[in-house]
Design a protein around this motif. Sequence first.
Motif, PDB file in Angstrom:
ATOM      1  N   THR A   1       0.829  -1.207   0.000  1.00  0.00           N
ATOM      2  CA  THR A   1       0.000   0.000   0.000  1.00  0.00           C
ATOM      3  C   THR A   1       0.864   1.257   0.000  1.00  0.00           C
ATOM      4  OG1 THR A   1      -1.734  -1.160   1.204  1.00  0.00           O
ATOM      5  CG2 THR A   1      -1.808   1.241   1.263  1.00  0.00           C
TER       6      THR A   1
ATOM      7  N   TRP B   1      -1.956  -3.988  -9.342  1.00  0.00           N
ATOM      8  CA  TRP B   1      -2.625  -2.680  -9.259  1.00  0.00           C
ATOM      9  C   TRP B   1      -2.440  -1.901 -10.562  1.00  0.00           C
ATOM     10  CZ3 TRP B   1      -1.630   2.517  -9.595  1.00  0.00           C
ATOM     11  CH2 TRP B   1      -2.626   3.373  -9.100  1.00  0.00           C
TER      12      TRP B   1
ATOM     13  N   LYS C   1      -4.683  -2.704 -13.588  1.00  0.00           N
ATOM     14  CA  LYS C   1      -6.014  -2.104 -13.570  1.00  0.00           C
ATOM     15  C   LYS C   1      -5.983  -0.579 -13.580  1.00  0.00           C
ATOM     16  CE  LYS C   1      -6.806  -4.808 -10.052  1.00  0.00           C
ATOM     17  NZ  LYS C   1      -7.339  -5.218  -8.763  1.00  0.00           N
ATOM     18  N   ASN C   2      -4.927   0.001 -13.048  1.00  0.00           N
ATOM     19  CA  ASN C   2      -4.899   1.450 -12.827  1.00  0.00           C
ATOM     20  C   ASN C   2      -3.796   2.195 -13.585  1.00  0.00           C
ATOM     21  OD1 ASN C   2      -6.878   1.890 -10.324  1.00  0.00           O
ATOM     22  ND2 ASN C   2      -5.737  -0.011 -10.003  1.00  0.00           N
TER      23      ASN C   2
ATOM     24  N   ALA D   1     -11.115   0.753 -12.236  1.00  0.00           N
ATOM     25  CA  ALA D   1     -10.822  -0.679 -12.221  1.00  0.00           C
ATOM     26  C   ALA D   1     -12.040  -1.535 -12.577  1.00  0.00           C
ATOM     27  CB  ALA D   1     -10.278  -1.081 -10.859  1.00  0.00           C
TER      28      ALA D   1
ATOM     29  N   ASP E   1     -10.649  -0.944  -4.002  1.00  0.00           N
ATOM     30  CA  ASP E   1      -9.253  -1.389  -3.919  1.00  0.00           C
ATOM     31  C   ASP E   1      -8.689  -1.085  -2.531  1.00  0.00           C
ATOM     32  OD1 ASP E   1      -6.852  -1.936  -6.235  1.00  0.00           O
ATOM     33  OD2 ASP E   1      -6.177  -1.167  -4.295  1.00  0.00           O
TER      34      ASP E   1
ATOM     35  N   HIS F   1      -5.647  -0.611  -1.668  1.00  0.00           N
ATOM     36  CA  HIS F   1      -4.470   0.262  -1.694  1.00  0.00           C
ATOM     37  C   HIS F   1      -4.845   1.689  -2.100  1.00  0.00           C
ATOM     38  CE1 HIS F   1      -2.409  -3.506  -1.320  1.00  0.00           C
ATOM     39  NE2 HIS F   1      -2.820  -3.902  -2.512  1.00  0.00           N
TER      40      HIS F   1
ATOM     41  N   SER G   1      -7.975   3.496  -4.711  1.00  0.00           N
ATOM     42  CA  SER G   1      -9.097   3.338  -5.639  1.00  0.00           C
ATOM     43  C   SER G   1      -9.141   4.543  -6.576  1.00  0.00           C
ATOM     44  CB  SER G   1     -10.414   3.226  -4.872  1.00  0.00           C
ATOM     45  OG  SER G   1     -10.352   2.126  -3.984  1.00  0.00           O
TER      46      SER G   1
END
Length: 603
Positions: A321, A363, A366-367, A422, A446, A448, A450
């Motif tokens: 994170t 991560w 998706k991001n 995401a 998420d 961590h 979003s």
Amino acid sequence: MNTSFHVSIPAHARVALFLLAGALATARAAEPAREFRKESPAERAARMAWFTEARFGMFITWGLYAIPAGEWKGKEIPGIGEWIMNRAKIPLSEYRELVKQFNPTRYDPQEWVRIAQRAGMRYIVITSKHHDGFCLWDSKETDYDVASTPYGRDLLRPLADAARAAGLRMCFYYSIMDWQHPNYDPLPAWDKDRPGHRPDMDAYVRYMKAQLRELIEGMGPLGILWFDGEWEPTWTHERGVDLYNYVRSLQPSIIVNNRVDKGRKGMAGMTAEGEFAGDYGTPEQEVPSRSFPEGVYWESCMTMNDTWGYKKHDHNWKSVTQLIRTLVDIASKGGNFLLNVGPKADGTFPPEIVERLEAIGQWMEKNGESIYGTTASPFARLRQRCTKKNGRLYVHVFERPASGLVTLPGLTNTIRGAKWLATGAALEVLRHEDAPAIRIPELLPDPHVSTIQVDVDGIPATLPVPIIQDDDGSVELPGSDARLEGASLRYDMLSDSISGWAATDDAVRWSFHLRKPGDYRIEIEYACAKGDEGGDVQVTIVDQVVTGRLETSGSSHRFHRRELGTIRLTEPGEWTAVVRGRKPETAKTLMHLRGVRLLPVAR
Ligand code: H79
């Protein structure tokens, strides 16, 4: 058509021309290489384009020091692992014994590249030579290199080839400071009796240039040359400019960090005012508190634990994170993140590192769209981090605001819609207190960070917005919005607080708009480490002052609220609040101030 023509020149003039030509030839020979610092901002932007698009890179710190791994003669050596020769005062005659042991039989450059790529990293910077002087390739200029080890062959070219095959840029770290070279000046202080040492920086520069030519011409084209170890007084601005021009003359498109010259401002890493060479700033182990004007490039380099080179006793790993939030924080300020890996002596990455890179990669899958090719947040203040592109804003939510509303104060663009990046789930856009806002659900998608994708017309832009009173009558004065008056005061985004109090006239100031006159309780939110307590703090609003003596909050990361007293604000309109203080002599800082709150006294 023949365009050549002849002119007859008298004999005496011919002699003069001959002399002039001779003088010109001499001047050319003495002339420094092309002055590459003088390119236009547009030319620089074009050369830097891949770098700003990439945003995320892998730093690899690897060398002989991976063998002792932080331990020498059975003793744990404090400090960063790649500095063990310095920290344990090891003479070269002993340290070079490591050459005979270096045999990374499990080195698999393809696998390293795969790990970097899966993490979402777009470039790799590896130590071709660190301060200890050991070279990871077969250099014609020295035997103090990998060719002299049991492994016996070049480590860098196979990595460069694998990286480029995967579409990653290959880059080299190269230390100017060198604890091994017989001509480097000064000779390391812990090794004064070293035989055969003859300080001669001109000779040493010739060595560096020959090596850099090997790297650029033999393993190029490269992305970056990442210099380091430029701080000793024997390395001068003139030498820095000359080396910058030399490297660019070998590959004009190459990017060179600011540690080639003397302009770096300490660990904060940005380049000081002046004609310093270097294309970008290099904060080390920290993130700048805010973004910089367009055309200022930078990259924060950071370790995942507390060392660059592998150390077997260092288990102080940052969480996934924390690492993702650091990447997001950096992107929201328009910078790059160069995240370090310290491979083991056998050529493998420590499993703690592989796990973390894997999770970051999930991560990023998706991001990543909210990171690559984005520019800094358009908001002067926003609780969330944010990046932008033409037609799109990405809001990165770390913690859900209690109101469930993410407001975008001052945004001038028309909003077309919002959704979680995401999952694609749509989010409601509304207006709240004159600002556009997005309603988010109880559960963030998420753990961590979003990401909200906000589609807008045009390039996201904002107008400045004043601090106004809440509907409940309270006034929030967050540290992130304060004007800082004091040389060492700084706001840190990750801890969301102001520290660096030094002098009693250091001041933190806000202007705010009041709607309802009345009595207000003044509350500060602060952290104060054990041992730093006992400072005096005061909050002034025009001619009224409330004060208090600070207790410790337990640690510099634990924030407490503390009421200082009541102030009467007699009229609606603009007011100014100022925080000052006096820290105890021995305290590192007065406090870490997250903000000030004005709370209406019920009547
Ligand atoms: O390779 C890693 C480290 O080994 C190397 N840089 C990263 C990328 C490094 N980190 N810290 N140091 C070296 C220690 C140097 C600290 C200082 Fe200074 C040099 C303190 C005083 C001189 C740099 C220059 C900071 C302030 C001025």
